[in-house]
Design a protein around this motif. Structure first.
Motif, short mmCIF file in Angstrom:
data_model
loop_
_atom_site.label_atom_id
_atom_site.label_comp_id
_atom_site.label_asym_id
_atom_site.label_seq_id
_atom_site.Cartn_x
_atom_site.Cartn_y
_atom_site.Cartn_z
N ARG A 270 10.19 2.73 -8.77
CA ARG A 270 9.40 3.46 -9.77
C ARG A 270 9.07 2.56 -10.95
O ARG A 270 7.97 2.61 -11.50
N ALA B 275 -4.78 8.63 0.13
CA ALA B 275 -5.29 7.71 -0.89
C ALA B 275 -6.73 7.31 -0.59
O ALA B 275 -7.55 7.21 -1.49
N ASP C 55 0.83 -1.20 0.00
CA ASP C 55 0.00 0.00 0.00
C ASP C 55 0.86 1.25 0.00
O ASP C 55 0.46 2.30 -0.49
N CYS C 56 2.04 1.14 0.58
CA CYS C 56 2.97 2.27 0.65
C CYS C 56 4.36 1.71 0.98
O CYS C 56 4.48 0.71 1.69
N PRO D 81 5.09 1.02 -9.84
CA PRO D 81 4.81 2.39 -10.25
C PRO D 81 3.58 3.02 -9.60
O PRO D 81 3.49 4.24 -9.52
N ASP D 82 2.65 2.21 -9.13
CA ASP D 82 1.43 2.76 -8.53
C ASP D 82 1.49 2.82 -7.01
O ASP D 82 0.51 3.21 -6.37
N THR D 83 2.61 2.42 -6.44
CA THR D 83 2.75 2.41 -4.99
C THR D 83 3.33 3.73 -4.51
O THR D 83 4.39 4.14 -4.96
N PRO D 84 2.63 4.41 -3.58
CA PRO D 84 3.19 5.65 -3.06
C PRO D 84 4.47 5.38 -2.27
O PRO D 84 4.61 4.34 -1.62
N TRP E 203 0.31 9.04 3.26
CA TRP E 203 -0.09 8.60 1.93
C TRP E 203 -1.30 7.70 1.95
O TRP E 203 -2.16 7.79 1.07
#
Length: 78
Positions: free
Chosen positions: A47, A75, A21-22, A51-54, A71
């Motif tokens: 990254r 979210a 999730d983070c 890529p979608d993970t804070p 975050w």
């Protein structure tokens, strides 16, 4: 000093094995100036492979939860 090739490999494997999730990156990687190449490798590996993970940054291990919560809370509000 060049970072160990294992740094990016370890980050990549962890992000491929499980969805997070983070991800919190600690000051131990970011702060010592000599660790800049390692920090860059880790951030770029994450990254690419998550890529979608804070990504959150803590200042000490004691505020890791607060860093992630910034975050996770934003979210869930979206």
């Amino acid at each position: 000093m060049r970072p160990s090739p294992r740094a990016a490999t370890t980050s990549t494997r962890a992000s491929e094995r499980e969805a997070y999730d983070c991800i919190v990156i600690g000051a131990g990687i970011r702060r010592p100036q000599r660790n800049l190449p390692l920090f860059e490798h880790v951030v770029n590996a994450l990254r690419i492979h998550a890529p979608d993970t804070p990504i959150a940054f803590n200042t000490t291990p004691a505020d890791s939860v607060a860093a992630a919560d910034r975050w996770l809370t934003s979210a869930s509000a979206s």
